[in-house]
Design an enzyme around this catalytic site. Structure first.
Site, PDB file in Angstrom:
ATOM      1  N   ASP A  81       4.209 -23.178 -15.938  1.00  0.00           N
ATOM      2  CA  ASP A  81       5.424 -22.391 -16.167  1.00  0.00           C
ATOM      3  C   ASP A  81       5.422 -21.177 -15.239  1.00  0.00           C
ATOM      4  OD1 ASP A  81       7.641 -21.200 -17.263  1.00  0.00           O
ATOM      5  OD2 ASP A  81       6.793 -20.882 -19.247  1.00  0.00           O
TER       6      ASP A  81
ATOM      7  N   LYS B 295      -8.605 -22.972 -16.034  1.00  0.00           N
ATOM      8  CA  LYS B 295      -9.387 -21.763 -16.295  1.00  0.00           C
ATOM      9  C   LYS B 295     -10.676 -22.245 -16.976  1.00  0.00           C
ATOM     10  CE  LYS B 295      -9.603 -17.200 -16.407  1.00  0.00           C
ATOM     11  NZ  LYS B 295      -9.710 -16.370 -15.197  1.00  0.00           N
TER      12      LYS B 295
END
Ligand code: NAD
Length: 354
Positions: free
Chosen positions: A245, A189
């Site tokens: 995750d 990001k």
């Protein structure tokens, strides 16, 4: 090749027994395995009052690789946190320095209908998610919940990665890509978070050492969307702990069958712990109906990533394709009306196919 066998709880012992049958069959063709069994999780709590007894850790330490079943069960849910079965696995990962989590998501043509996505979107899917496992916002300090001057509470965590942590996981991803289609997509990001801006810079630097592997970058929000829209565009995805995750669970569900998915957690020297992604399935434990294929595929990953036996890994994967093509299905992957086989029959069929 010395293998620590930690079967654990619930369906763990049932599915690990089938993976051992498969490895023993390969042993008849010249591979030499030495298996050392040790209790972990609830089984170890029952026997020794500790989900990871020192003797079990020692067995894992001196092995070349660890084959792990699953841990946990309702019987242990009320125990204090340090004695919970899952703590055994977390401590094992930490003590062995297992910082790289590899999760393939592969669709077998025969099971394409098991996905919730349209078969044409997922048929032929074969992607690998490489997730950093020991850093990021899950471990960063400081963290906590504090009282502000105006009286309201504020929760905070710290996202952080050092260059060396990024570098080592990037190397794992590039090396894995060399055994596949030689494409790495790094997910970050970087448009918003400083930590992942550094992530992008370091992955790019490492990528220059692998000119034969194509490197692309993608923002995590787009990656979440692309995984559903066009998952077959990916070969290897490498990402941090938190993004990994979430994306690895999303990717596992593209295949629609939790009983089919293996995983590896590797240290800096390629030693690893291999386990199915599912848990101990207490609802079906002891009934002989669990799907052993995720564990058998974990054994194949063990041969590939820790024991350098690529040909043997491929033999196992081909044997599994063959039994699926023959129509064998455990209950979790059977469509309504299809005949089902049990755990042992599935293991035996893979051995025969070998
Ligand atoms: P689970 O993965 O054990 O089970 C979820 C569902 O999938 C259940 O309906 C189960 O029957 C089914 N399932 C799982 N594996 C299967 C297989 N091989 N074949 C056929 N069906 C299968 O998850 P859960 O129910 O949330 O957790 C049960 C216990 O496992 C809990 O104690 C949890 O903490 C633990 N757990 C352990 C691990 C691990 O050991 N790595 C991972 C996840 C959960």
């Amino acid at each position: 090749m010395r293998i620590a066998v930690l079967a654990g709880d619930g369906i763990g012992p049932e599915i690990v027994a089938e993976a051992l049958k498969v490895l023993e069959r390969l042993g008849r063709d010249g591979l030499k395995f030495e298996f050392e069994h040790a209790p972990v999780g609830g089984a170890a709590v029952d026997a020794h009052g500790d989900p990871l007894p020192a003797a079990t850790l020692e067995v894992a330490r001196r092995a070349d690789a660890v084959l792990f079943g699953a841990v946990g069960g309702p019987k242990y849910d009320a125990l204090p946190r340090p004695q919970r079965p899952e703590q055994g696995l977390l401590r094992l990962r930490k003590d062995l320095g297992l910082f790289a989590n590899l999760r393939p998501a592969v669709i077998y043509p025969e099971l394409a209908a098991a996905s919730t996505l349209k078969p044409e979107v997922v048929a032929g899917l074969d992607l690998l998610i490489v997730r950093e496992l020991t850093g990021d916002i899950y471990f960063g300090q400081p963290r906590g919940i504090r009282r502000l001057d105006n009286g309201e509470r504020e929760g905070f965590d710290t996202m952080r990665y050092s260059e060396s942590e990024i570098r080592r996981i990037a190397h794992v991803a590039f090396r894995a890509a060399r055994k596949r289609q030689r494409r790495v997509c790094s997910v970050d990001k970087a448009n918003v978070l400083e930590t992942t801006q550094l992530w992008r810079e370091v992955v790019t630097e490492v990528g220059r050492e692998y000119p034969d592997v194509e490197l692309t970058h993608m923002y995590v929000d787009n990656a979440a969307m692309q995984l559903l829209k066009q998952p077959k565009q990916f070969d290897v995805i490498v990402t941090g702990n938190m993004f990994g995750d979430i994306l690895s669970d999303e990717a596992s569900m593209l295949t629609g069958s939790i009983g089919m998915l293996p995983s590896a957690s590797l240290d800096a020297n390629g030693k690893g712990l291999y386990e199915p992604i599912h848990g101990s399935a207490p609802d079906i434990a002891g009934r002989g109906v669990a799907n052993p294929l995720a564990t058998i595929l974990s054994a194949a990953m063990m041969l590939r990533y820790s024991l350098n036996q690529e040909a043997a890994a491929r033999r196992i994967e081909a044997a599994i394709s063959k039994v699926l093509a023959q129509g064998l299905r455990t209950a979790d992957i059977a469509l309504p009306g299809e005949a089902k086989v049990g755990t042992k029959e599935m293991g035996d069929a893979v051995v025969s196919a070998l």
